[in-house]
Design an enzyme around this catalytic site. Structure first.
Site, PDB file in Angstrom:
ATOM      1  N   VAL A 169      -3.667   6.169   0.040  1.00 12.13           N
ATOM      2  CA  VAL A 169      -4.369   7.317  -0.521  1.00 12.13           C
ATOM      3  C   VAL A 169      -4.927   6.930  -1.877  1.00 12.13           C
ATOM      4  O   VAL A 169      -4.209   6.879  -2.859  1.00 12.13           O
ATOM      5  CB  VAL A 169      -3.427   8.530  -0.686  1.00 12.13           C
ATOM      6  CG1 VAL A 169      -4.165   9.703  -1.284  1.00 12.13           C
ATOM      7  CG2 VAL A 169      -2.825   8.902   0.664  1.00 12.13           C
ATOM      8  N   PRO A 170      -6.210   6.655  -1.918  1.00  8.19           N
ATOM      9  CA  PRO A 170      -6.847   6.082  -3.113  1.00  8.19           C
ATOM     10  C   PRO A 170      -7.087   7.097  -4.221  1.00  8.19           C
ATOM     11  O   PRO A 170      -8.232   7.454  -4.501  1.00  8.19           O
ATOM     12  CB  PRO A 170      -8.161   5.536  -2.575  1.00  8.19           C
ATOM     13  CG  PRO A 170      -8.481   6.436  -1.418  1.00  8.19           C
ATOM     14  CD  PRO A 170      -7.170   6.851  -0.835  1.00  8.19           C
ATOM     15  N   CYS A 171      -6.031   7.576  -4.833  1.00  6.42           N
ATOM     16  CA  CYS A 171      -6.196   8.587  -5.880  1.00  6.42           C
ATOM     17  C   CYS A 171      -6.920   8.019  -7.090  1.00  6.42           C
ATOM     18  O   CYS A 171      -7.391   8.762  -7.938  1.00  6.42           O
ATOM     19  CB  CYS A 171      -4.854   9.170  -6.264  1.00  6.42           C
ATOM     20  SG  CYS A 171      -3.503   8.036  -6.146  1.00  6.42           S
ATOM     21  N   HIS A 172      -7.011   6.692  -7.157  1.00  3.05           N
ATOM     22  CA  HIS A 172      -7.715   6.094  -8.291  1.00  3.05           C
ATOM     23  C   HIS A 172      -9.226   6.261  -8.147  1.00  3.05           C
ATOM     24  O   HIS A 172      -9.966   6.018  -9.085  1.00  3.05           O
ATOM     25  CB  HIS A 172      -7.352   4.613  -8.406  1.00  3.05           C
ATOM     26  CG  HIS A 172      -7.661   3.813  -7.197  1.00  3.05           C
ATOM     27  ND1 HIS A 172      -6.856   3.800  -6.070  1.00  3.05           N
ATOM     28  CD2 HIS A 172      -8.710   3.000  -6.908  1.00  3.05           C
ATOM     29  CE1 HIS A 172      -7.391   2.998  -5.157  1.00  3.05           C
ATOM     30  NE2 HIS A 172      -8.533   2.510  -5.637  1.00  3.05           N
TER      31      HIS A 172
END
Length: 111
Positions: A60-63
């Site tokens: 989950v690429p929250c960046h």
DNA sequence: TGTGGCGCGTAAT
DNA sequence: ATTACGCGCCACA
């Protein structure tokens, strides 16, 4: 791998956020507001809150979620410091760069 | 550029 | 049920 398989997903709302976020490819970024829009949420702060208790970094690429003014926003609950530095490093590894605290190429952003 | 109010999910009271 | 808070955002001055 469905989002519901992640143990750290605490609420259905968070699951929606993560599911929508997974559709953002490497090399692109999305705004808190835009991400919220995609799941029918009109509160960007709620989005940030859901990302705060960060699940698995790569999955989950929250960046890839940044602020509306194309500044980096926060990471792991903080808007500055080492945490943010890691966010920027992750983005840099995808070719997304910031200059002067601003997204260098605005075309990478999904508004 | 700075300030104020709004938004809404969650945790605490 | 109420209050308080938060990886924000927009309008307005």
């Amino acid at each position: 791998m469905p989002i519901s398989h992640f143990q750290s997903v605490s609420s259905p709302f968070a699951a929606q956020v993560y599911t929508a976020l997974r559709k953002v490819p490497a090399g692109r970024v999305i705004t808190y507001a835009a991400l919220g829009r995609r799941i029918g949420c009109r509160s960007p702060r709620a989005i940030g809150q859901a990302l705060r208790a960060n699940p698995f970094a790569p999955q989950v690429p929250c960046h890839r979620v940044i602020a509306s003014d194309l500044t980096p926003g926060g990471f792991q609950g903080k808007t500055a410091g080492p945490a943010l530095a890691r966010k920027l490093r992750l983005l840099a590894s995808e070719g997304t760069h910031f200059e002067n605290n601003r997204l260098t190429d605005p075309r990478r952003a999904i508004r």
